[in-house]
Design a protein around this motif. Structure first.
Motif, PDB file in Angstrom:
ATOM      1  N   TYR A  40     -42.408  22.117   4.211  1.00 14.25           N
ATOM      2  CA  TYR A  40     -41.221  22.363   3.067  1.00 14.25           C
ATOM      3  C   TYR A  40     -41.217  21.447   2.457  1.00 14.25           C
ATOM      4  CZ  TYR A  40     -39.750  22.501   8.235  1.00 14.25           C
ATOM      5  OH  TYR A  40     -39.442  22.635   9.892  1.00 14.25           O
ATOM      6  N   SER A  41     -40.124  21.831   0.795  1.00 14.08           N
ATOM      7  CA  SER A  41     -40.355  21.602  -0.149  1.00 14.08           C
ATOM      8  C   SER A  41     -40.336  20.007  -0.311  1.00 14.08           C
ATOM      9  CB  SER A  41     -39.195  21.523  -0.876  1.00 14.08           C
ATOM     10  OG  SER A  41     -37.411  21.184  -0.255  1.00 14.08           O
ATOM     11  N   ALA A  73     -37.940  14.516   1.800  1.00 18.90           N
ATOM     12  CA  ALA A  73     -37.721  13.577   1.133  1.00 18.90           C
ATOM     13  C   ALA A  73     -36.128  13.677   2.427  1.00 18.90           C
ATOM     14  CB  ALA A  73     -37.475  13.010  -0.148  1.00 18.90           C
ATOM     15  N   LEU A  74     -35.400  14.181   2.649  1.00 22.63           N
ATOM     16  CA  LEU A  74     -34.238  13.278   3.538  1.00 22.63           C
ATOM     17  C   LEU A  74     -34.792  13.317   5.263  1.00 22.63           C
ATOM     18  CD1 LEU A  74     -31.496  16.253   1.805  1.00 22.63           C
ATOM     19  CD2 LEU A  74     -31.326  13.989   1.468  1.00 22.63           C
ATOM     20  N   LEU A  75     -35.146  14.702   5.279  1.00 23.43           N
ATOM     21  CA  LEU A  75     -36.261  15.125   6.563  1.00 23.43           C
ATOM     22  C   LEU A  75     -36.996  13.867   6.906  1.00 23.43           C
ATOM     23  CD1 LEU A  75     -37.080  17.947   7.229  1.00 23.43           C
ATOM     24  CD2 LEU A  75     -35.393  16.538   7.872  1.00 23.43           C
ATOM     25  N   TYR A  76     -37.438  12.510   6.345  1.00 25.66           N
ATOM     26  CA  TYR A  76     -38.402  11.705   6.102  1.00 25.66           C
ATOM     27  C   TYR A  76     -38.506  10.573   5.357  1.00 25.66           C
ATOM     28  CZ  TYR A  76     -40.406  14.915   9.218  1.00 25.66           C
ATOM     29  OH  TYR A  76     -40.446  15.820  11.014  1.00 25.66           O
ATOM     30  N   PRO A  77     -37.037   9.760   5.786  1.00 25.59           N
ATOM     31  CA  PRO A  77     -36.259   8.442   4.314  1.00 25.59           C
ATOM     32  C   PRO A  77     -38.118   7.199   4.867  1.00 25.59           C
ATOM     33  CG  PRO A  77     -34.910   9.040   5.754  1.00 25.59           C
ATOM     34  CD  PRO A  77     -35.640   9.779   6.726  1.00 25.59           C
ATOM     35  N   PRO A  78     -37.741   6.892   3.400  1.00 26.02           N
ATOM     36  CA  PRO A  78     -38.733   5.761   3.813  1.00 26.02           C
ATOM     37  C   PRO A  78     -37.856   4.592   4.313  1.00 26.02           C
ATOM     38  CG  PRO A  78     -37.754   5.743   1.490  1.00 26.02           C
ATOM     39  CD  PRO A  78     -37.650   6.921   2.075  1.00 26.02           C
ATOM     40  N   ALA A  89     -46.416  19.075  10.995  1.00 26.52           N
ATOM     41  CA  ALA A  89     -46.584  20.477  10.374  1.00 26.52           C
ATOM     42  C   ALA A  89     -45.876  21.308   9.087  1.00 26.52           C
ATOM     43  CB  ALA A  89     -45.663  21.439  11.707  1.00 26.52           C
ATOM     44  N   SER A  90     -44.313  20.090   8.877  1.00 23.81           N
ATOM     45  CA  SER A  90     -43.442  20.254   7.976  1.00 23.81           C
ATOM     46  C   SER A  90     -44.087  19.557   6.351  1.00 23.81           C
ATOM     47  CB  SER A  90     -42.428  20.468   8.922  1.00 23.81           C
ATOM     48  OG  SER A  90     -41.742  18.284   9.223  1.00 23.81           O
ATOM     49  N   CYS A  91     -44.441  18.167   7.138  1.00 21.23           N
ATOM     50  CA  CYS A  91     -44.021  17.483   5.438  1.00 21.23           C
ATOM     51  C   CYS A  91     -45.584  16.725   6.045  1.00 21.23           C
ATOM     52  CB  CYS A  91     -42.935  16.895   5.862  1.00 21.23           C
ATOM     53  SG  CYS A  91     -41.042  17.900   5.783  1.00 21.23           S
ATOM     54  N   PRO A  92     -46.853  16.718   5.761  1.00 20.45           N
ATOM     55  CA  PRO A  92     -47.359  15.971   6.051  1.00 20.45           C
ATOM     56  C   PRO A  92     -47.774  15.360   4.637  1.00 20.45           C
ATOM     57  CG  PRO A  92     -47.931  17.842   5.330  1.00 20.45           C
ATOM     58  CD  PRO A  92     -46.545  18.134   6.041  1.00 20.45           C
ATOM     59  N   LYS A  93     -47.405  15.696   3.089  1.00 15.84           N
ATOM     60  CA  LYS A  93     -47.455  15.291   3.047  1.00 15.84           C
ATOM     61  C   LYS A  93     -46.985  13.653   2.340  1.00 15.84           C
ATOM     62  CE  LYS A  93     -48.396  14.990  -2.480  1.00 15.84           C
ATOM     63  NZ  LYS A  93     -48.573  16.222  -4.023  1.00 15.84           N
ATOM     64  N   THR A  94     -45.400  14.077   3.048  1.00 14.41           N
ATOM     65  CA  THR A  94     -44.930  12.961   2.940  1.00 14.41           C
ATOM     66  C   THR A  94     -44.773  11.406   3.507  1.00 14.41           C
ATOM     67  OG1 THR A  94     -42.706  14.450   1.970  1.00 14.41           O
ATOM     68  CG2 THR A  94     -41.878  12.272   2.829  1.00 14.41           C
TER      69      THR A  94
END
Length: 247
Positions: A44-45, A50-55, A93-98
Motif C-alpha cells: 500500500y502507499s 501510516a494510517l493503518l499502522y500508527p506508531p 502483505a500490505s505494509c511490511p516496511k512500515t
C-alpha cells in the motif's frame, strides 16, 4: 518474557522498545531492527500504511538500528498484549516496511546457498543495483536483495525492461546475454537450477566443489561466465566449478 512485558508496561524508559515480536531484529545490548527490516517497499502507499499502522509514539518510524516499539496493529489485536498471527500476516502483505517486516516477505525470506561467493550479511543496497554483483547475488544470496522469487536470474542492468526491443537487436546479443538475461529470457538452466536447489547448480546440498582449473574465474564470473548461456554447463564446470558453485 513475562518480565519483559511487565517492564514495558511500568517503566517509561522501556515502553518505547521492541517487545513480544522480535522478527527482523538483531541483538547487541538490546533488540534493534535489522537492516532487512525496512529494505522493501510497502504494498500500500506509505501514507495509507501510516494510517493503518500508527506508531505508539507520534513521530516514531521503524528504522534499522533503532529499538522503537513496533506499531501494535502490526502484530496484535489487543494493543500489544498478545501476538495475533492474522494481524501479522496482514501487515506483512500490505505494509511490511512500515511494520519492519521486510525480512519476512516472500522476496526476502528464502535461504542463501551454503557456500556463497560473497558474505551475504554484508551486501549493500548499492551492490543490489550493481551490474557487477546482481547476477552473483541472485544466485548465492537472494535474500539479501529481495531476489527470492527470481529463480536465480536477474538482469545485470536494472533498466533492460525499459526497451525490450534490445533483446533482438543486431549487434546487442553479447550485451543482452550478459546483462538482460531475465528480460530477454536468456537465463541459463544452471542458474535456475541453482536457485531451486536441483542438481547441476549451486545448492545447499553441496558440500564441496571441483577446484577451478583457471586462475581468472573470479573475473570471468563478474562478466557473466557462470550464467551466460553461450557457455555450456560442461564448460563452466570444467573451468570454474568452485567459482560458479557447480556440483
Amino acid at each position: 518474557m513475562a518480565l519483559v512485558l511487565l517492564l514495558s508496561l511500568f517503566a517509561p524508559g522501556v515502553l518505547a522498545q521492541i517487545v513480544l515480536d522480535f522478527n527482523c531484529t538483531t541483538y547487541t545490548t538490546e533488540f534493534v531492527y535489522a537492516p532487512t527490516a525496512t529494505v522493501c517497499s510497502n504494498t500500500y502507499s506509505d501514507a495509507t500504511c501510516a494510517l493503518l499502522y500508527p506508531p505508539e509514539t507520534d513521530g516514531d518510524v521503524v528504522e534499522p538500528a533503532t529499538s522503537i516499539a513496533r506499531p501494535f496493529n502490526c502484530y496484535s489485536a489487543d494493543e500489544g498484549a498478545t501476538v495475533s498471527a492474522d494481524m501479522k500476516k496482514a501487515a506483512v502483505a500490505s505494509c511490511p516496511k512500515t511494520c519492519g517486516y521486510c525480512c519476512q516477505t516472500d522476496a526476502y525470506s528464502c535461504s542463501n546457498v551454503q557456500f556463497p561467493r560473497l558474505n551475504c550479511a554484508t551486501i549493500t543496497s548499492a551492490q543490489c543495483l550493481s551490474s557487477q554483483w546482481r547476477t552473483i547475488i541472485a544466485q548465492d544470496c537472494p535474500s539479501a536483495c529481495g531476489f527470492c522469487n527470481e529463480g536465480g536470474c536477474v538482469d545485470g542492468v536494472i533498466d533492460c525492461a525499459n526497451d525490450i526491443s534490445i533483446c533482438n537487436a543486431v549487434g546487442m546479443q553479447d550485451f543482452v546475454n550478459t546483462y538482460c538475461q531475465r528480460t530477454c529470457a536468456r537465463c541459463s538452466s544452471a542458474s535456475t537450477t541453482a536457485a531451486s536447489g536441483g542438481s547441476g547448480g549451486s545448492s545447499s546440498g553441496c558440500t564441496s566443489y571441483i577446484a577451478d582449473s583457471s586462475t581468472v574465474c573470479p573475473s570471468w564470473a563478474v562478466n557473466g561466465f557462470c550464467t551466460n548461456t553461450f557457455y555450456t554447463l560442461a564448460q563452466r564446470k570444467a573451468y570454474c566449478a568452485t567459482t560458479c558453485k557447480l556440483c
